[in-house]
Enzyme design. Structure first.
Site, PDB file in Angstrom:
ATOM      1  N   CYS A  45       0.789  -1.108   0.037  1.00  0.00           N
ATOM      2  CA  CYS A  45      -0.127   0.033  -0.074  1.00  0.00           C
ATOM      3  C   CYS A  45       0.950   1.276  -0.047  1.00  0.00           C
ATOM      4  O   CYS A  45       2.068   1.285   0.692  1.00  0.00           O
ATOM      5  CB  CYS A  45      -0.773  -0.100   1.327  1.00  0.00           C
ATOM      6  N   GLU A  65      -8.691  -1.071  -2.359  1.00  0.00           N
ATOM      7  CA  GLU A  65      -8.963   0.431  -2.318  1.00  0.00           C
ATOM      8  C   GLU A  65     -10.291   0.676  -1.984  1.00  0.00           C
ATOM      9  O   GLU A  65     -10.543   1.765  -1.453  1.00  0.00           O
ATOM     10  CB  GLU A  65      -8.949   0.856  -4.103  1.00  0.00           C
TER      11      GLU A  65
HETATM   12 NI    NI Z   1      -3.549   1.054  -0.106  1.00  0.00          NI
END
Ligand code: NI
Length: 173
Positions: free
Chosen positions: A100, A143
Site C-alpha cells: 500500500c 482500494e
Molecule cells: Ni492502499
C-alpha cells in the site's frame, strides 16, 4: 493536476468513513480524479483512493500497463470508479502479497475474494459494471477498503506474514 502527498498509516484520515460523491461532471471532482491519477502514476502504484491524499470521498482509481511494484501483474486498464460497490461472484478466497502506498516498504499476505463484480460511476456520472478476478479483483477490494477506513494489515490472518518487502523477498517469496 498535481502529484499529492500520500498520507501514511497512523494518520487518522486513513481510518475514517468516506462520503459518497453527489456532484458529477464537476470541476472539483475532475481535479480530485486527475490528482489521484497523477499521484498513483508518480509512485508506480496500481491503485489509490481519495482518502490517501486527504480527501474523504468515495473515489478510487486503479490500473497500470505494468508496475515496478508488482512486476508479475497482467496489464489492467486504468479505471476511475466513484461510489464503488463490490460483490463476490464466487466464494473462493485466495491469499496473496499486498502493499500500500500508505505503508511504504512493507508487504503482507492478505486473503481476498478471487472473483468479484464491481459497480460504480465514472467522473461524468456514467454507470460502470464490470467483473474482475485475481490480482485485479484484489486491487479493487483493497482500494474499496480504504473508503471504509480499513488498511490491509487489518485483513492479515497470520501476522508472521507481514514485514518489510526486502526481507520478505529474501526469505518468503
Ligand atoms: Ni492502499
Amino acid at each position: 493536476m498535481a502529484v499529492k502527498k500520500i498520507l501514511r498509516i497512523g494518520h487518522p484520515l486513513l481510518l475514517g468513513q468516506s462520503a459518497p460523491v453527489t456532484a458529477f461532471d464537476a470541476a472539483a471532482l475532475d481535479t480530485l480524479v486527475d490528482d489521484l491519477l497523477d499521484t498513483m502514476k508518480s509512485r508506480g502504484g496500481v491503485g489509490i483512493s481519495a482518502p490517501q491524499i486527504g480527501v474523504s470521498r468515495r473515489v478510487i482509481v486503479f490500473g497500470a500497463a505494468n508496475s515496478q511494484r508488482y512486476p508479475d501483474m497482467r496489464p489492467m486498464p486504468i479505471t476511475v470508479l466513484i461510489n464503488p460497490e463490490i460483490e463476490q461472484t464466487d466464494n473462493e478466497i485466495e491469499s496473496d502479497w499486498e502493499g500500500c502506498l500508505s505503508i511504504p516498504g512493507m508487504r503482507g499476505l492478505v486473503p481476498r475474494y478471487r472473483y468479484i463484480r464491481y459497480h460504480g460511476f465514472d467522473r461524468r456520472g456514467k454507470e460502470i459494471k464490470q467483473e474482475a478476478e485475481g490480482f485485479h479483483a484484489r486491487v479493487i477490494q483493497h482500494e474499496l477498503d480504504h473508503l471504509d477506513g480499513i488498511l490491509y494489515p487489518q485483513r492479515i490472518e497470520n501476522m508472521c506474514m507481514f514485514g518489510f518487502e526486502q526481507e520478505l523477498n529474501e526469505y518468503w517469496r
